[in-house]
Write a protein that holds these residues in place. Structure first.
Motif, PDB file in Angstrom:
ATOM      1  N   MET A 282      41.219  41.140  44.871  1.00 30.04           N
ATOM      2  CA  MET A 282      40.383  41.930  45.789  1.00 30.04           C
ATOM      3  C   MET A 282      39.927  41.082  46.975  1.00 30.04           C
ATOM      4  O   MET A 282      39.838  41.587  48.096  1.00 30.04           O
ATOM      5  CB  MET A 282      39.209  42.539  45.030  1.00 30.04           C
ATOM      6  N   ARG A 286      40.547  41.964  50.916  1.00 28.42           N
ATOM      7  CA  ARG A 286      39.479  41.992  51.936  1.00 28.42           C
ATOM      8  C   ARG A 286      39.836  41.132  53.140  1.00 28.42           C
ATOM      9  O   ARG A 286      39.425  41.413  54.257  1.00 28.42           O
ATOM     10  CB  ARG A 286      38.170  41.472  51.332  1.00 28.42           C
ATOM     11  N   ALA A 296      41.994  46.147  52.065  1.00 27.28           N
ATOM     12  CA  ALA A 296      41.052  46.712  51.091  1.00 27.28           C
ATOM     13  C   ALA A 296      40.683  48.147  51.438  1.00 27.28           C
ATOM     14  O   ALA A 296      40.091  48.853  50.622  1.00 27.28           O
ATOM     15  CB  ALA A 296      39.792  45.855  51.029  1.00 27.28           C
ATOM     16  N   ASP A 297      41.025  48.595  52.651  1.00 30.51           N
ATOM     17  CA  ASP A 297      40.727  49.977  53.047  1.00 30.51           C
ATOM     18  C   ASP A 297      41.917  50.914  52.865  1.00 30.51           C
ATOM     19  O   ASP A 297      41.799  52.120  53.082  1.00 30.51           O
ATOM     20  CB  ASP A 297      40.278  50.018  54.519  1.00 30.51           C
ATOM     21  N   ARG A 302      44.141  50.529  47.301  1.00 28.90           N
ATOM     22  CA  ARG A 302      42.883  50.625  46.539  1.00 28.90           C
ATOM     23  C   ARG A 302      43.161  51.188  45.146  1.00 28.90           C
ATOM     24  O   ARG A 302      42.674  50.666  44.142  1.00 28.90           O
ATOM     25  CB  ARG A 302      41.878  51.534  47.273  1.00 28.90           C
ATOM     26  N   ASP A 303      43.970  52.246  45.101  1.00 26.57           N
ATOM     27  CA  ASP A 303      44.270  52.854  43.807  1.00 26.57           C
ATOM     28  C   ASP A 303      45.005  51.851  42.909  1.00 26.57           C
ATOM     29  O   ASP A 303      44.688  51.700  41.731  1.00 26.57           O
ATOM     30  CB  ASP A 303      45.113  54.121  43.979  1.00 26.57           C
ATOM     31  N   MET A 305      44.943  48.589  43.062  1.00 25.39           N
ATOM     32  CA  MET A 305      44.028  47.510  42.646  1.00 25.39           C
ATOM     33  C   MET A 305      43.123  47.971  41.512  1.00 25.39           C
ATOM     34  O   MET A 305      42.885  47.231  40.561  1.00 25.39           O
ATOM     35  CB  MET A 305      43.180  47.045  43.837  1.00 25.39           C
ATOM     36  N   MET A 306      42.648  49.218  41.629  1.00 19.11           N
ATOM     37  CA  MET A 306      41.755  49.713  40.572  1.00 19.11           C
ATOM     38  C   MET A 306      42.524  49.842  39.245  1.00 19.11           C
ATOM     39  O   MET A 306      41.973  49.610  38.182  1.00 19.11           O
ATOM     40  CB  MET A 306      41.127  51.051  40.971  1.00 19.11           C
ATOM     41  N   GLN A 307      43.799  50.222  39.321  1.00 17.22           N
ATOM     42  CA  GLN A 307      44.579  50.271  38.082  1.00 17.22           C
ATOM     43  C   GLN A 307      44.607  48.898  37.416  1.00 17.22           C
ATOM     44  O   GLN A 307      44.487  48.780  36.193  1.00 17.22           O
ATOM     45  CB  GLN A 307      46.020  50.730  38.375  1.00 17.22           C
ATOM     46  N   VAL A 309      42.349  46.424  37.903  1.00 17.45           N
ATOM     47  CA  VAL A 309      40.987  46.101  37.456  1.00 17.45           C
ATOM     48  C   VAL A 309      40.740  46.734  36.084  1.00 17.45           C
ATOM     49  O   VAL A 309      40.190  46.113  35.166  1.00 17.45           O
ATOM     50  CB  VAL A 309      39.947  46.628  38.478  1.00 17.45           C
ATOM     51  N   ILE A 310      41.189  47.976  35.942  1.00 18.28           N
ATOM     52  CA  ILE A 310      40.950  48.716  34.695  1.00 18.28           C
ATOM     53  C   ILE A 310      41.744  48.086  33.540  1.00 18.28           C
ATOM     54  O   ILE A 310      41.228  47.905  32.435  1.00 18.28           O
ATOM     55  CB  ILE A 310      41.294  50.211  34.898  1.00 18.28           C
TER      56      ILE A 310
END
Lengths: 411, 375
Positions: A282, A286, A296-297, A302-303, A305-307, A309-310
């Motif tokens: 992340m 940024r 990061a925008d 974003r999707d 990265m969140m996958q 992170v999860i």
């Protein structure tokens, strides 16, 4: 007081204090050379020398091999290696270079070698003065390890070894090798025997070490050729034909499931190494410009990265849930996923990092403009080592499907 | 406050989970479930609400509907982690009943403080309830409702109301002078019309509920605050249901591919069949670990609960879609028929997957929390 310190026995508590005090005074100064991500990527004598000096000083202070018998060069303590490891990692020390020696060779030698061999070899192994390597895989024996063909032929009380080992990390620095050999061609598993053999002292006298260069351009592993290398029978571990069983001791300790705790240090942050975790990912997003805004925008990134992170968070809580029997359907279900998931997660994080960098991901270590010094493309390429070594992801999925879900064995 | 290592999943929670598993298996094994809800395959069938009222009464008598009611309101006040265990078993059985809607309404009421005492007392008495808080667009934003409260009366329509025909009470969000507020209404109150939706899922019912000059009891002025406070628990339980259902899909598929032979081998011998089912297991385990982490956070680390619940629901939603696809595919031709039970879970999972936000929706909100709003 830390959680672990609260559960210490009196011996452990006293030892913990000792370790903490020693480390406060003796943690080595930061290295002047770039350190590799792991011992398996040590490339130069300078890197090795720095790390060997650290292991020797930790050994001399009693922080390595704490639970090994005194006769074998150990500290003769009870369950104290765990304490030393926790304190070394807490103090953010460098890692130990003799990683195969400590994690795989030492317990195998201790449990299966003759007394004289243990006394002879273990002290210099534990101190890191002798680097060890492992000779298991061969061109024709990868996932199917028991297909080993390198042959040891008996001549009196000597053995004559001929054959070819591959993917041998650290062989170019190694004094000794643990090796799985065929002593009988008529039985697949029962025809295997386990030895320790000299490498450095036999170079040019039956042993040739040739570097294999990884896709990153780094060296670190090798192929090792044996031509009529003679070794004494005293270097055979356990009985003839029991090589597969001895190899299980090695592999069990490699996977962290053995009886003896492996000495482990680490935590030192080198300026140029980026761990493959989502917090670094992340940060990268940024700081990466993309079409006039930061990566990061970008909604797709974003999707993705969140996958990651999860998944990273899930892996953490898998470890936690593995110790709660009421929330487990099968006792080995989570442990056996560990290697597969951690290697694939690192790979997918590194892959996403490369995607985030866009055009700049083409820049490598030697380029002054490379983001993070070119570490991400290198981490991505290196990640394939993790999904291939120690049982490929495909083999891991077979194991899970068969041992945990009970599906029929694939050949 | 830190989380306990064992998720706070103690002996009591383990017992509840175990007894729930037995209860559901005894009261409605899968063949009986199929007989109950899948007697009419006609795709244009009249929508029905098929469930076992006697089993529901037993669940009420066991106290399961007041597990989440705080002790101060006369309930049992079980930790969310124990309720998640029960919900996982509910999903494993795909059990048709208004337990989840009642628990969801309970968490919202519990966030309303003293003003919700009367509705909570009704739940303790054994009445069931559901949330009527979703607009015609199916927005999961807690600030969107098509219902309005003026002069003491509700008017408008709430959509995607879960198990509306099974419940006694509705907890309705409506525009009011104070913003968006919450109201408590009997499902059979004059002016309430429950129009069933014809839905894919056979194990639940859903409806749009119209209000024409319905006299309602105000519960809480700041409805958005109460709904937002309760959402992490609601997402976590929806995820727990999917984890249980996913486990049924996995075990059923593994049994089938271990028994069915082609090319002289059981199907599971072939890695093209074996490995995807291992991937299903991995996805279930990720979702399950995240569910208990989120539940434990709700009990012990409320500041982090919202993020953790986003993770649990996102992971479980994606898993549910994947596990459902693999369960039909690995059953081959028979899996594509009405007589094979896998379609019951396939349909329940596809429903749960979108309910209270799908994976992408939760990840977008998680990204806002971790990376900030995108420029």
């Amino acid at each position: 007081m830390s959680e672990s310190a609260r559960k210490d026995t009196p011996e452990q508590a006293e030892f913990r204090t000792y370790c903490r005090d020693w480390l406060a005074d003796n943690r080595p100064a930061d290295p002047s050379v770039r350190l590799p991500l792991s011992p398996l990527e040590i490339m130069t004598q300078e890197q090795l020398g720095y790390l060997q000096a650290w292991q020797k000083s930790a050994y001399d202070a009693g922080l390595v091999g704490c639970d090994y018998p005194v006769e074998a060069g150990g500290g003769g303590r009870n369950d104290c290696q765990r304490v030393a490891n926790e304190e070394m990692i807490r103090a953010r020390t460098p890692f130990f270079p003799n990683v195969i020696g400590l994690g795989m060779a030492a317990p195998t030698v201790l449990y299966h070698a003759q007394e004289s061999v243990k006394r002879d070899l273990l002290p210099r192994l534990l101190s890191g003065e002798d680097i060890w390597c492992q000779g298991f895989s061969e061109p024709g024996a990868g996932s199917d390890l028991a297909n080993v063909q390198t042959f040891a032929e008996r001549k009196g009380d000597k053995w004559v070894i001929n054959g070819h080992k591959v993917w041998t990390s650290l062989a170019h620095f190694a004094e000794w090798m643990i090796i799985l050999l065929r002593t009988d061609k008529s039985h697949k598993y029962d025809g295997l025997s386990y030895f320790v053999v000299p490498i450095r002292s036999a170079l040019g006298k039956g042993v040739t070490v040739r570097p294999l260069i990884k896709i990153t351009g780094e060296t670190g592993f090798n192929e090792v050729l044996f031509e009529d290398l003679e070794v004494d029978d005293c270097y055979r571990l356990d009985e003839l034909g029991k090589g597969w069983q001895v190899a299980m001791t090695t592999l069990l300790h490699e996977r962290g499931a053995g009886e003896l705790q492996t000495p482990r240090a680490g935590g030192l942050k080198s300026k140029s190494t980026h761990a493959t975790n989502t917090s670094n990912l992340m940060d990268l997003a940024r700081n990466t410009a993309r079409d006039g805004k930061t990566a990061a925008d970008d909604p797709v990134l974003r999707d993705r990265m969140m996958q990651m992170v999860i998944r990273e968070e899930a892996l953490k809580h898998n470890q936690r849930r593995a110790r709660v029997p009421a929330l487990l359907d099968h006792p080995m279900r989570l442990q056996l996923q560990n290697k597969l998931l951690s290697s694939e997660n690192s790979q997918d994080i590194a892959s996403l990092a490369v995607d985030i960098q866009g055009a700049a991901s083409s820049l490598y270590l030697g380029d002054a403009n490379a983001p993070s010094g070119g570490q991400w493309p290198m981490a991505y390429m290196n990640s394939y080592g993790m999904t291939i070594a120690a049982g490929t992801s495909e083999v891991q999925r077979n194991i899970l499907g068969e041992r945990v879900l009970g599906m029929p064995k694939s050949k | 406050m830190a989380q306990p290592n064992n998720f706070g999943f103690g002996e009591e929670a383990a017992l509840l989970k175990e007894s729930a598993r037995k209860f559901f298996a005894e009261n409605l094994p899968t063949d009986a479930l199929h007989e109950l809800v899948a007697s009419d395959p006609n795709p244009e069938r009249m929508t029905q609400s098929l469930w076992k009222r006697d089993a529901w009464q037993q669940m009420v008598d066991l106290g399961w509907t007041m597990l989440a009611v705080p002790e101060s309101a006369g309930g049992i006040g079980m930790p969310v982690v124990a309720v998640a265990g029960l919900t996982e078993e509910l999903g494993r059985a795909a059990f048709p009943c208004p337990l989840l809607p009642t628990l969801n309404a309970t968490y919202v009421l519990a966030a309303c403080g003293a003003q919700a005492e009367a509705p909570l007392a009704e739940i303790v008495e054994g009445l069931s309830a559901t949330l009527a808080v979703t607009n015609a667009q199916g927005s999961w934003d807690t600030g969107s409702t098509d219902v309005r409260y003026t002069d003491g009366k509700l008017n408008g329509t709430a959509c995607y109301v879960q198990d509306a025909r099974k419940v006694d009470r509705l907890l309705v969000s409506a525009h009011s002078d104070a913003g968006i507020s919450l109201y408590w209404v009997a499902a059979d109150a004059p002016g309430v019309t429950i129009d069933p939706d014809a839905i894919v899922d056979l194990t639940r019912d859903q409806a749009h509920v119209s209000f024409v000059d319905v006299v309602a009891t105000p519960v809480f002025d700041d409805g958005v605050a109460a709904l937002d406070a309760a959402m992490p628990a609601i997402w976590t339980l929806a995820a727990a249901d999917m984890v249980g259902a996913g486990e049924w899909q996995l075990q059923t598929s593994v049994e089938y591919v271990s028994a069915r032979k082609q090319f002289d081998h059981a199907l599971g011998f072939f890695q093209a069949v074996k490995h995807p089912l291992v991937n299903v297991m991995i996805k279930i385990d990720e979702a399950k670990s995240l569910v208990y982490n989120a539940a434990c956070a709700l009990d012990n680390e409320p500041d982090r609960a919202r993020q953790y619940a986003h993770m649990a629901k996102a992971s479980a939603s994606d898993m549910a879609g994947f596990a459902s696809g693999r369960s039909v595919q690995s059953h081959g031709g028979i899996g594509f028929t009405w007589e094979c039970f896998v379609h019951l879970y396939f349909k329940r999972q596809k429903h749960s997957q979108v309910l209270w936000g799908d994976g992408a929706w939760h990840r977008a909100l998680l990204a806002e929390a971790l990376l900030g709003t995108a420029a």
